[in-house]
Design a protein around this motif. Structure first.
Motif, PDB file in Angstrom:
ATOM      1  N   ILE A  30       0.847  -0.966  -0.103  1.00  0.00           N
ATOM      2  CA  ILE A  30       0.122  -0.509   0.154  1.00  0.00           C
ATOM      3  C   ILE A  30       0.444   1.640   0.083  1.00  0.00           C
ATOM      4  CG2 ILE A  30      -1.685   0.885   1.510  1.00  0.00           C
ATOM      5  CD1 ILE A  30      -2.390  -1.451   2.385  1.00  0.00           C
ATOM      6  N   MET A  59      -7.426   6.460   4.953  1.00  0.00           N
ATOM      7  CA  MET A  59      -7.244   5.447   3.789  1.00  0.00           C
ATOM      8  C   MET A  59      -6.136   4.383   4.072  1.00  0.00           C
ATOM      9  SD  MET A  59      -9.721   5.148   1.406  1.00  0.00           S
ATOM     10  CE  MET A  59      -9.093   4.134   0.446  1.00  0.00           C
ATOM     11  N   HIS A  62      -7.144   2.107   7.211  1.00  0.00           N
ATOM     12  CA  HIS A  62      -8.598   1.132   7.121  1.00  0.00           C
ATOM     13  C   HIS A  62      -7.995   0.102   5.901  1.00  0.00           C
ATOM     14  CE1 HIS A  62     -12.817  -0.538   7.714  1.00  0.00           C
ATOM     15  NE2 HIS A  62     -11.986  -0.162   5.851  1.00  0.00           N
ATOM     16  N   LEU A  63      -6.930  -0.219   5.108  1.00  0.00           N
ATOM     17  CA  LEU A  63      -6.497  -0.941   4.186  1.00  0.00           C
ATOM     18  C   LEU A  63      -5.901  -1.884   4.576  1.00  0.00           C
ATOM     19  CD1 LEU A  63      -6.211   1.979   0.659  1.00  0.00           C
ATOM     20  CD2 LEU A  63      -8.455   0.061   1.395  1.00  0.00           C
ATOM     21  N   SER A  64      -5.424  -1.386   5.490  1.00  0.00           N
ATOM     22  CA  SER A  64      -4.483  -2.158   6.040  1.00  0.00           C
ATOM     23  C   SER A  64      -4.312  -2.328   6.865  1.00  0.00           C
ATOM     24  CB  SER A  64      -2.949  -1.773   7.141  1.00  0.00           C
ATOM     25  OG  SER A  64      -2.200  -0.521   6.296  1.00  0.00           O
ATOM     26  N   SER A  67      -6.458  -5.670   4.756  1.00  0.00           N
ATOM     27  CA  SER A  67      -5.564  -6.691   4.414  1.00  0.00           C
ATOM     28  C   SER A  67      -5.459  -7.668   5.438  1.00  0.00           C
ATOM     29  CB  SER A  67      -4.439  -5.729   3.715  1.00  0.00           C
ATOM     30  OG  SER A  67      -5.115  -5.044   2.395  1.00  0.00           O
ATOM     31  N   SER A  76       2.977  -1.171   3.857  1.00  0.00           N
ATOM     32  CA  SER A  76       2.539   0.130   3.570  1.00  0.00           C
ATOM     33  C   SER A  76       3.629   1.064   3.677  1.00  0.00           C
ATOM     34  CB  SER A  76       1.600   0.498   4.827  1.00  0.00           C
ATOM     35  OG  SER A  76       1.820   0.323   5.760  1.00  0.00           O
ATOM     36  N   ILE A 116      -1.807  -1.431  -3.820  1.00  0.00           N
ATOM     37  CA  ILE A 116      -2.965  -0.077  -3.609  1.00  0.00           C
ATOM     38  C   ILE A 116      -2.006   0.705  -3.408  1.00  0.00           C
ATOM     39  CG2 ILE A 116      -4.526   0.055  -2.723  1.00  0.00           C
ATOM     40  CD1 ILE A 116      -4.523  -1.642  -1.962  1.00  0.00           C
ATOM     41  N   TYR A 118      -2.372   4.829  -3.717  1.00  0.00           N
ATOM     42  CA  TYR A 118      -3.328   5.880  -3.488  1.00  0.00           C
ATOM     43  C   TYR A 118      -3.475   7.080  -3.144  1.00  0.00           C
ATOM     44  CZ  TYR A 118      -7.341   8.759  -1.288  1.00  0.00           C
ATOM     45  OH  TYR A 118      -8.075   9.737  -0.005  1.00  0.00           O
ATOM     46  N   LEU A 248     -15.991   0.646   2.757  1.00  0.00           N
ATOM     47  CA  LEU A 248     -15.234  -0.575   2.932  1.00  0.00           C
ATOM     48  C   LEU A 248     -15.436  -0.696   4.549  1.00  0.00           C
ATOM     49  CD1 LEU A 248     -12.178   0.602   1.303  1.00  0.00           C
ATOM     50  CD2 LEU A 248     -13.455  -1.342   0.583  1.00  0.00           C
ATOM     51  N   SER A 257     -11.780   0.996  12.123  1.00  0.00           N
ATOM     52  CA  SER A 257     -12.353  -0.073  11.200  1.00  0.00           C
ATOM     53  C   SER A 257     -12.922  -0.626  11.481  1.00  0.00           C
ATOM     54  CB  SER A 257     -10.929  -0.245  11.046  1.00  0.00           C
ATOM     55  OG  SER A 257      -9.928   0.457  10.320  1.00  0.00           O
TER      56      SER A 257
END
Length: 313
Positions: A30, A59, A62-64, A67, A76, A116, A118, A248, A257
């Protein structure tokens, strides 16, 4: 017996053709970038847009989280600006354009991994360069150049671009979402169109195919000629990022999250839900406004024909 053998051969063929579209990634990289517009030619603006730093932080976190919950290994990179310079937020070290390109070039080459990228911040569009992201001390970095670097990684990649005029990452973007004309005095103007036409343009854009960059899926906040809503002091996340985080599973009221409602998140489901949320929010913001709202903000996707699984829980 012949029918059984034939059925087995067909099953093997179908599995081999579809396995690439359905297999989940094992490792996720990420890269989250948030720039505050300072040092990019906006010093004369009395009130700079709010939220790019908060967008990138939310982002990335939350993406971490997603994942890890999906069972992926996560690596990341958080890049931001400070005092007009680009820095690695984790180390405090200065990051040059060449450093950023080197980072993107060094991401995982495993075909089942996911990258990813961003970005939240200032964006622009030029006829010869397409959409750009504007960074401190750098005139502009083409989204097509970023896509090309990600495409060489060998893995699957998704670019999420939260910036104005960001829909021109590929020569195959066909959606417009608005009419942009020049009057008899040579002055450019937006001409509003209906929301239904804007949605139609965005829907057609979802079938545009970029074969130049490998397996790179792009989701931008708006078309090459549109602006996107920034955050506010009350809600620093932009409209585009807020819509994405909401789908998400991110709880903005508590800043926590959670998992999304659906068990599987794909590129196409992400696009459709973000588009629906933004069109709903845009209509609510413009209740009582006489002008049509088609030129406000229409998210744009560019992808190859097969869908991409991002998370499966």
């Amino acid at each position: 017996m012949k029918r059984i053998i034939f059925a087995l051969l067909v099953s093997i063929l179908l599995f081999s053709c579809n396995s690439e579209a359905t297999r989940d990634p094992r490792h996720v990289n990420i890269v989250a970038i948030g720039f505050s517009y300072e040092g990019v030619g906006n010093e004369n603006v009395s009130e700079l847009p709010v939220g790019p730093h908060e967008d990138a932080e939310a982002m990335l976190a939350h993406l971490s989280f997603l994942s890890e919950k999906a069972g992926y290994e996560v690596e990341s990179y958080h890049i931001t600006d400070r005092n007009g310079s680009i820095i690695n937020n984790d180390t405090g070290e200065t990051v040059t354009a060449d450093d950023l390109k080197s980072l993107l070039s060094s991401l995982s080459a495993d075909p089942w991994d996911l990258n990813i990228f961003y970005y939240s911040g200032h964006g622009a569009y030029t006829e010869d360069g397409g959409s750009l992201i504007i960074l401190p001390e750098i005139k502009g970095l083409k989204l097509s150049d970023i896509a090309a670097l990600l495409g060489k990684s060998g893995g699957k990649s998704i670019m999420i671009i939260d910036a104005c005029q960001s829909g021109g990452s590929s020569p195959n973007n066909v959606g417009s979402g608005e009419v942009y004309v020049t009057d008899e005095d040579g002055v450019d103007h937006f001409v509003s169109i209906s929301p239904s036409l804007a949605i139609g343009d965005a829907f057609r854009a979802s079938f545009s195919v970029s074969r130049d960059y490998g397996d790179v899926y792009v989701l931008s906040a708006c078309t090459p000629r549109q602006y996107s809503y920034a955050g506010t002091e009350e809600n620093p996340n932009s409209m585009f990022t807020s819509a994405m985080l909401g789908y998400l599973g991110y709880d903005a009221s508590s800043g926590t999250s959670q998992l999304p409602k659906g068990k599987t998140v794909t590129f196409s489901s992400l696009y459709q839900n973000v588009l629906n949320r933004i069109m709903q929010d845009t209509i609510e913001l413009n209740i009582g406004v006489e002008e049509p709202i088609g030129d406000v903000q229409t998210p744009q996707p560019t992808r190859i024909p097969t869908d991409l699984v991002l998370f499966r829980f």
